[in-house]
Design a protein around this motif. Structure first.
Motif, PDB file in Angstrom:
ATOM      1  N   ASN A 198     -81.845  15.407  45.777  1.00  0.00           N
ATOM      2  CA  ASN A 198     -82.235  15.619  44.391  1.00  0.00           C
ATOM      3  C   ASN A 198     -83.749  15.811  44.309  1.00  0.00           C
ATOM      4  O   ASN A 198     -84.505  14.890  44.625  1.00  0.00           O
ATOM      5  CB  ASN A 198     -81.816  14.423  43.536  1.00  0.00           C
ATOM      6  CG  ASN A 198     -81.987  14.684  42.046  1.00  0.00           C
ATOM      7  OD1 ASN A 198     -82.877  15.410  41.624  1.00  0.00           O
ATOM      8  ND2 ASN A 198     -81.124  14.077  41.252  1.00  0.00           N
ATOM      9  N   PRO A 199     -84.230  16.995  43.892  1.00  0.00           N
ATOM     10  CA  PRO A 199     -85.673  17.254  43.903  1.00  0.00           C
ATOM     11  C   PRO A 199     -86.453  16.410  42.899  1.00  0.00           C
ATOM     12  O   PRO A 199     -87.677  16.312  42.990  1.00  0.00           O
ATOM     13  CB  PRO A 199     -85.766  18.746  43.562  1.00  0.00           C
ATOM     14  CG  PRO A 199     -84.519  19.034  42.791  1.00  0.00           C
ATOM     15  CD  PRO A 199     -83.464  18.150  43.387  1.00  0.00           C
ATOM     16  N   ARG A 200     -85.756  15.803  41.946  1.00  0.00           N
ATOM     17  CA  ARG A 200     -86.430  15.019  40.918  1.00  0.00           C
ATOM     18  C   ARG A 200     -86.553  13.540  41.284  1.00  0.00           C
ATOM     19  O   ARG A 200     -87.105  12.748  40.517  1.00  0.00           O
ATOM     20  CB  ARG A 200     -85.699  15.155  39.584  1.00  0.00           C
ATOM     21  CG  ARG A 200     -85.708  16.563  39.002  1.00  0.00           C
ATOM     22  CD  ARG A 200     -85.014  16.609  37.653  1.00  0.00           C
ATOM     23  NE  ARG A 200     -85.097  17.927  37.046  1.00  0.00           N
ATOM     24  CZ  ARG A 200     -84.248  18.910  37.286  1.00  0.00           C
ATOM     25  NH1 ARG A 200     -83.248  18.721  38.145  1.00  0.00           N
ATOM     26  NH2 ARG A 200     -84.378  20.087  36.691  1.00  0.00           N
ATOM     27  N   MET A 201     -86.011  13.179  42.421  1.00  0.00           N
ATOM     28  CA  MET A 201     -86.020  11.770  42.825  1.00  0.00           C
ATOM     29  C   MET A 201     -86.939  11.559  44.020  1.00  0.00           C
ATOM     30  O   MET A 201     -87.015  12.400  44.918  1.00  0.00           O
ATOM     31  CB  MET A 201     -84.598  11.308  43.167  1.00  0.00           C
ATOM     32  CG  MET A 201     -83.638  11.330  41.989  1.00  0.00           C
ATOM     33  SD  MET A 201     -81.930  10.926  42.474  1.00  0.00           S
ATOM     34  CE  MET A 201     -82.123   9.239  43.021  1.00  0.00           C
ATOM     35  N   ARG A 202     -87.603  10.430  44.031  1.00  0.00           N
ATOM     36  CA  ARG A 202     -88.397  10.053  45.195  1.00  0.00           C
ATOM     37  C   ARG A 202     -87.443   9.637  46.316  1.00  0.00           C
ATOM     38  O   ARG A 202     -86.284   9.283  46.085  1.00  0.00           O
ATOM     39  CB  ARG A 202     -89.347   8.904  44.851  1.00  0.00           C
ATOM     40  CG  ARG A 202     -90.390   9.262  43.793  1.00  0.00           C
ATOM     41  CD  ARG A 202     -91.315   8.082  43.539  1.00  0.00           C
ATOM     42  NE  ARG A 202     -92.165   8.318  42.367  1.00  0.00           N
ATOM     43  CZ  ARG A 202     -93.346   8.926  42.415  1.00  0.00           C
ATOM     44  NH1 ARG A 202     -93.824   9.347  43.581  1.00  0.00           N
ATOM     45  NH2 ARG A 202     -94.049   9.100  41.311  1.00  0.00           N
ATOM     46  N   ILE A 203     -87.956   9.664  47.539  1.00  0.00           N
ATOM     47  CA  ILE A 203     -87.111   9.364  48.707  1.00  0.00           C
ATOM     48  C   ILE A 203     -86.547   7.948  48.626  1.00  0.00           C
ATOM     49  O   ILE A 203     -85.396   7.706  48.994  1.00  0.00           O
ATOM     50  CB  ILE A 203     -87.921   9.556  50.008  1.00  0.00           C
ATOM     51  CG1 ILE A 203     -88.460  10.992  50.086  1.00  0.00           C
ATOM     52  CG2 ILE A 203     -87.071   9.226  51.215  1.00  0.00           C
ATOM     53  CD1 ILE A 203     -87.421  12.074  49.878  1.00  0.00           C
ATOM     54  N   ALA A 204     -87.342   7.003  48.133  1.00  0.00           N
ATOM     55  CA  ALA A 204     -86.846   5.634  47.994  1.00  0.00           C
ATOM     56  C   ALA A 204     -85.620   5.574  47.101  1.00  0.00           C
ATOM     57  O   ALA A 204     -84.660   4.833  47.376  1.00  0.00           O
ATOM     58  CB  ALA A 204     -87.951   4.733  47.442  1.00  0.00           C
ATOM     59  N   ARG A 217     -92.628   9.726  48.193  1.00  0.00           N
ATOM     60  CA  ARG A 217     -92.777  11.176  48.020  1.00  0.00           C
ATOM     61  C   ARG A 217     -91.481  11.819  47.519  1.00  0.00           C
ATOM     62  O   ARG A 217     -90.421  11.196  47.486  1.00  0.00           O
ATOM     63  CB  ARG A 217     -93.197  11.820  49.342  1.00  0.00           C
ATOM     64  CG  ARG A 217     -94.545  11.335  49.865  1.00  0.00           C
ATOM     65  CD  ARG A 217     -94.930  12.116  51.119  1.00  0.00           C
ATOM     66  NE  ARG A 217     -96.168  11.620  51.707  1.00  0.00           N
ATOM     67  CZ  ARG A 217     -96.724  12.124  52.795  1.00  0.00           C
ATOM     68  NH1 ARG A 217     -96.151  13.144  53.416  1.00  0.00           N
ATOM     69  NH2 ARG A 217     -97.845  11.631  53.278  1.00  0.00           N
ATOM     70  N   TYR A 218     -91.603  13.121  47.178  1.00  0.00           N
ATOM     71  CA  TYR A 218     -90.456  13.914  46.721  1.00  0.00           C
ATOM     72  C   TYR A 218     -90.011  14.866  47.838  1.00  0.00           C
ATOM     73  O   TYR A 218     -90.790  15.198  48.737  1.00  0.00           O
ATOM     74  CB  TYR A 218     -90.838  14.721  45.475  1.00  0.00           C
ATOM     75  CG  TYR A 218     -91.054  13.875  44.246  1.00  0.00           C
ATOM     76  CD1 TYR A 218     -89.984  13.539  43.417  1.00  0.00           C
ATOM     77  CD2 TYR A 218     -92.334  13.415  43.904  1.00  0.00           C
ATOM     78  CE1 TYR A 218     -90.181  12.769  42.275  1.00  0.00           C
ATOM     79  CE2 TYR A 218     -92.533  12.643  42.765  1.00  0.00           C
ATOM     80  CZ  TYR A 218     -91.453  12.318  41.961  1.00  0.00           C
ATOM     81  OH  TYR A 218     -91.646  11.545  40.841  1.00  0.00           O
ATOM     82  N   SER A 262     -91.118  19.020  55.351  1.00  0.00           N
ATOM     83  CA  SER A 262     -90.609  20.196  56.067  1.00  0.00           C
ATOM     84  C   SER A 262     -89.079  20.103  56.156  1.00  0.00           C
ATOM     85  O   SER A 262     -88.475  19.067  55.842  1.00  0.00           O
ATOM     86  CB  SER A 262     -91.197  20.241  57.475  1.00  0.00           C
ATOM     87  OG  SER A 262     -90.711  19.151  58.254  1.00  0.00           O
ATOM     88  N   GLY A 263     -88.454  21.203  56.605  1.00  0.00           N
ATOM     89  CA  GLY A 263     -87.002  21.202  56.734  1.00  0.00           C
ATOM     90  C   GLY A 263     -86.494  20.130  57.674  1.00  0.00           C
ATOM     91  O   GLY A 263     -85.505  19.444  57.399  1.00  0.00           O
ATOM     92  N   ILE A 266     -84.312  12.705  56.432  1.00  0.00           N
ATOM     93  CA  ILE A 266     -84.049  11.907  55.233  1.00  0.00           C
ATOM     94  C   ILE A 266     -82.551  11.892  54.929  1.00  0.00           C
ATOM     95  O   ILE A 266     -81.984  10.854  54.576  1.00  0.00           O
ATOM     96  CB  ILE A 266     -84.847  12.475  54.040  1.00  0.00           C
ATOM     97  CG1 ILE A 266     -86.345  12.282  54.281  1.00  0.00           C
ATOM     98  CG2 ILE A 266     -84.423  11.793  52.735  1.00  0.00           C
ATOM     99  CD1 ILE A 266     -87.228  13.084  53.333  1.00  0.00           C
ATOM    100  N   GLY A 267     -81.902  13.056  55.083  1.00  0.00           N
ATOM    101  CA  GLY A 267     -80.462  13.114  54.888  1.00  0.00           C
ATOM    102  C   GLY A 267     -79.708  12.214  55.858  1.00  0.00           C
ATOM    103  O   GLY A 267     -78.720  11.578  55.496  1.00  0.00           O
TER     104      GLY A 267
END
Length: 327
Positions: free
Chosen positions: A111-117, A155-156, A161-162, A168-169
């Motif tokens: 989700n681009p609107r969410m931070r990694i946490a 961060r978002y 990078s890819g 993260i996934g």
């Protein structure tokens, strides 16, 4: 469910046994898309099985059907002895923690609107993990586990990078401490140098955490590096399966040979011994009669049009679906 024998001679029931998996989709004109047809294979506990084939072979659909992300049309998927396909939606939710997936596109799956946490925190919510300092520490642990800095939690997704987004996934998938992970072409959208890094990470995590994995890919060279066993699919069906050393060292199906002929060879002095594949994969709405590979097969004979070859054992756990393998 089959029972395998370990090197020590012990009988071992596979963690996952897929039996006759079938998935059809309705087409707009009323016809049927034969996405997956009678697919069977086992995944031993703690091993990695590669599911390989061209785009349109049905491998991604098979992986998602096993996890019930798309509903199967038939067959069984015995996970630790329980048929996942027979479970109600409510009972299946109880298994979600044990079964996870890493998606192909690391950007669209975050989700681009969410931070990694928060992205990893969603997975922790599924476990009932408490909020607060302990959660922040767990997020930091997961990021470190996949080779990222704990500072990245604030961060978002677009700031990475890819390859980092794919890490993260992976961290999100591991947050619930699953036993079984489907990795759906997790490196196909990455540069070659980054692919190697992510593959190394997956291999390390598999050994360190004792994960059982189904690794989906279209590149046989990628699967050879990571997988203990290989299942080769074409137009929804299994063409060949078995231990990696046999499938790569002694391929028996013409399709497997053709895929190997298109794989990169690191040794420039080494000659290819197989014929590369030509033409396009037929439509799954109207698959060829008999062996679905016959229209592109360099070894096809007239009899191939009249019979669907069964997947038969040829020794050492090696199986092939070809009426000519006895010749």
């Amino acid at each position: 469910m089959s029972v395998s024998v370990t090197r020590e001679g012990r009988q071992e029931t596979p963690l996952l046994s897929v039996q006759g998996l079938t998935k059809y989709f309705p087409a707009r004109d009323g016809r049927i898309v034969h996405a997956v047809e009678d697919v069977s294979f086992d995944v031993r506990r703690g091993s990695t099985v590669g599911l390989v084939g061209e785009s349109g072979s049905g491998k991604t659909t098979a992986g998602r059907a096993i996890l019930r992300l798309v509903e199967p049309s038939g067959g069984r998927a015995l996970f630790d002895g329980i048929d996942l396909f027979s479970l109600s939606a409510r009972d299946m939710r109880a298994y979600r923690q044990r079964l996870q997936i890493v998606f192909q596109d690391p950007f669209s799956s975050l989700n681009p609107r969410m931070r990694i946490a928060a992205i990893i925190g969603e997975a922790l919510d599924a476990r009932g993990f408490p909020r607060g300092q302990r959660r922040a520490e767990r997020v930091a642990e997961l990021l470190t586990l996949v080779g990222l800095s704990p500072d990245h939690a604030s961060r978002y997704p677009h700031e990475f990078s890819g390859g980092q987004r794919q890490r993260i996934g992976i961290a999100r998938a591991l947050a619930v401490e699953p036993e079984f992970v489907v990795a759906d072409e997790p490196v196909s959208a990455l540069d070659v140098s980054v692919q190697a890094q992510v593959l190394n990470l997956l291999g390390e995590l598999q050994k360190r955490l004792g994960l059982t994995m189904l690794f989906i890919a279209h590149d046989l060279s990628v699967v050879e590096y990571l997988c203990d066993e290989v299942v080769v699919m074409y137009l929804g069906r299994v063409m060949e399966r078995g231990p990696s050393r046999l499938v790569y060292g002694f391929p028996r199906h013409p399709y497997t040979k053709a895929l190997l002929a298109t794989s990169p060879v690191p040794d420039p002095t080494r000659r290819r011994t197989h014929v590369p594949l030509h033409g396009d994969i037929p439509s799954p709405i109207d698959p060829p009669s008999g062996c679905v590979f016959r229209t592109r097969c360099p070894e096809a004979i007239a009899a191939c049009a009249g019979v669907v070859p069964p997947v038969e054992a040829i020794g050492g756990g090696h199986h092939v679906a070809c009426i000519r393998h006895h010749e």
